[in-house]
Design an enzyme around this catalytic site. Structure first.
Site, PDB file in Angstrom:
ATOM      1  N   ALA A 121       0.807  -1.244   0.000  1.00 39.34           N
ATOM      2  CA  ALA A 121       0.000   0.000   0.000  1.00 39.34           C
ATOM      3  C   ALA A 121       0.829   1.277   0.000  1.00 39.34           C
ATOM      4  O   ALA A 121       0.275   2.364   0.206  1.00 39.34           O
ATOM      5  CB  ALA A 121      -1.014   0.027   1.136  1.00 39.34           C
ATOM      6  N   ALA A 122       2.131   1.174  -0.253  1.00 35.81           N
ATOM      7  CA  ALA A 122       2.926   2.410  -0.370  1.00 35.81           C
ATOM      8  C   ALA A 122       2.399   3.242  -1.544  1.00 35.81           C
ATOM      9  O   ALA A 122       2.260   4.469  -1.445  1.00 35.81           O
ATOM     10  CB  ALA A 122       4.396   2.074  -0.574  1.00 35.81           C
ATOM     11  N   GLY A 123       2.099   2.566  -2.646  1.00 33.73           N
ATOM     12  CA  GLY A 123       1.571   3.285  -3.810  1.00 33.73           C
ATOM     13  C   GLY A 123       0.200   3.889  -3.528  1.00 33.73           C
ATOM     14  O   GLY A 123      -0.100   5.010  -3.951  1.00 33.73           O
ATOM     15  N   ASP A 124      -0.631   3.159  -2.806  1.00 38.36           N
ATOM     16  CA  ASP A 124      -1.966   3.683  -2.462  1.00 38.36           C
ATOM     17  C   ASP A 124      -1.833   4.921  -1.582  1.00 38.36           C
ATOM     18  O   ASP A 124      -2.565   5.906  -1.745  1.00 38.36           O
ATOM     19  CB  ASP A 124      -2.781   2.622  -1.714  1.00 38.36           C
ATOM     20  CG  ASP A 124      -2.941   1.346  -2.527  1.00 38.36           C
ATOM     21  OD1 ASP A 124      -2.977   1.435  -3.760  1.00 38.36           O
ATOM     22  OD2 ASP A 124      -3.010   0.271  -1.908  1.00 38.36           O
TER      23      ASP A 124
HETATM   24  O1  RIB Z   1      -2.001  -2.049  -2.906  1.00 40.97           O
HETATM   25  C1  RIB Z   1      -2.031  -2.956  -1.851  1.00 40.97           C
HETATM   26  C2  RIB Z   1      -3.297  -3.741  -1.872  1.00 40.97           C
HETATM   27  O2  RIB Z   1      -3.319  -4.544  -3.019  1.00 40.97           O
HETATM   28  C3  RIB Z   1      -3.480  -4.704  -0.730  1.00 40.97           C
HETATM   29  O3  RIB Z   1      -4.064  -4.107   0.405  1.00 40.97           O
HETATM   30  C4  RIB Z   1      -4.302  -5.816  -1.328  1.00 40.97           C
HETATM   31  O4  RIB Z   1      -5.592  -5.907  -0.836  1.00 40.97           O
HETATM   32  C5  RIB Z   1      -4.280  -5.564  -2.823  1.00 40.97           C
HETATM   33  O5  RIB Z   1      -5.453  -5.055  -3.254  1.00 40.97           O
END
Ligand code: RIB
Length: 317
Positions: free
Chosen positions: A262-265
């Site tokens: 989730a670094a990108g998120d």
């Molecule tokens: O970007 C990370 C996410 O990718 C994780 O939380 C997982 O659920 C996938 O969707």
């Protein structure tokens, strides 16, 4: 227009951020190393976290103080209950989160190695139920937002429809093309900001994206397809923003990463919040780099997503 809770003296007025995307429950095992096909190895820990690229972006933006609404779908199961409770606790508006009777909440199987890198396999489940009809039901609420964050863990047809509707309603569309698949040309024309990492950039363009010059060249081919701007995520090296007039290179921040999930998120959320606050692009990119970096310092997708004060502290260092 709504208020966001930042540092008290710096409170500003920004528009709500809408995230239309996936909600997964992440079943995560920490391993000393990634294993080979056919090999069984013993992990060091197992945890169940809320995740999914959509939910991660929503919660990261909410932690930064933004007003956030989520358009998504979970199953009528315990994972769905868990996710709705988490979103509510984080202050995310869940009035556009549907509960599917026929599907289970999305699940991601995640392995994290000793260096913090990950491997992910997803069963979309209820995420596949986020369809055009659901977007139409939520459109009026979504159109009141300043910006809409999209990823590719709900059906591509829904992403296309959402981007088209939001574009027509004057909402800024930020698309994270992850997991990477080829993008329809029509979708590119509705995207204000595309945020691929190096791997996604290479897949989308068929070009190498290992050096800054290659990233710039590849990003420009996406502008030629109609995307208004590209913010290429370069991991610990930071990011590169490219539009028709400007190239901005923002260096990354050094942190002790334990889990890069989730670094990108988190980067996308930081960028959206920065832009919603009216920061100049270079500052919004810096904020995005800081938020992405800090998110890697704890376990789980959402475990170390920072508050605005923490991101600012890293930027001051
Ligand atoms: O970007 C990370 C996410 O990718 C994780 O939380 C997982 O659920 C996938 O969707």
């Amino acid at each position: 227009m709504v208020s966001v809770s930042m540092d008290a003296q710096e409170e500003k007025t920004v528009k709500t951020i809408c995230v239309a995307g996936s909600l997964n429950v992440d079943l995560t095992i920490s391993l000393p190393r990634f294993h080979q096909p056919g090999e069984t190895i013993t992990g060091t820990s197992f945890c169940t976290y809320t995740g999914g690229k959509g939910g991660n972006q929503a919660i990261a933006a909410a932690r930064l103080g933004a007003q956030v609404m989520m358009t998504a779908c979970v199953g009528r199961d315990s994972h769905g209950d868990m996710y709705l409770e988490t979103l509510a606790r984080e202050g995310v508006d869940t009035s556009c989160v549907r509960r599917a009777e026929e599907e289970a909440t999305g699940v991601a199987l995640i392995e994290v190695d000793a260096s913090g890198e990950n491997r992910i396999a997803i069963a979309p489940g209820a995420n596949a139920c986020v369809d055009r009809a659901w977007i139409d039901r939520c459109e009026e609420d979504m159109a009141r937002c300043g910006c809409c964050l999209l990823q590719l863990e709900i059906p591509m047809d829904t992403v296309l429809h959402t981007a088209e509707r939001m574009h027509r309603r004057g909402v800024t569309v930020i698309l994270d093309p992850a997991p990477a698949v080829p993008l329809p040309d029509e979708l590119c024309r509705y995207v204000d900001l595309l945020t691929p990492n190096e791997t996604e950039l290479a897949l989308l363009t068929g070009m190498s994206a290992g050096t800054d010059d290659q990233v710039l060249e590849a990003a420009r081919t996406l502008l030629a397809r109609g995307v208004k701007a590209v913010a290429a995520k370069l991991g610990s090296r930071g990011c590169m923003y490219v539009d028709q007039e400007r190239v901005i290179r923002a260096e990354g921040f050094r942190v002790d990463a334990v889990d890069t999930t989730a670094a990108g998120d988190s980067f996308n959320a930081g960028l959206a919040v920065g832009l919603a606050q009216g920061l100049p692009m270079a500052e919004a990119l810096r904020l995005a780099n800081a938020v992405g970096a800090l998110s890697t310092t704890g376990f789980g997708a959402q475990g170390a997503m920072p508050a605005m004060a923490q991101a600012k502290e890293l930027m001051r260092r």
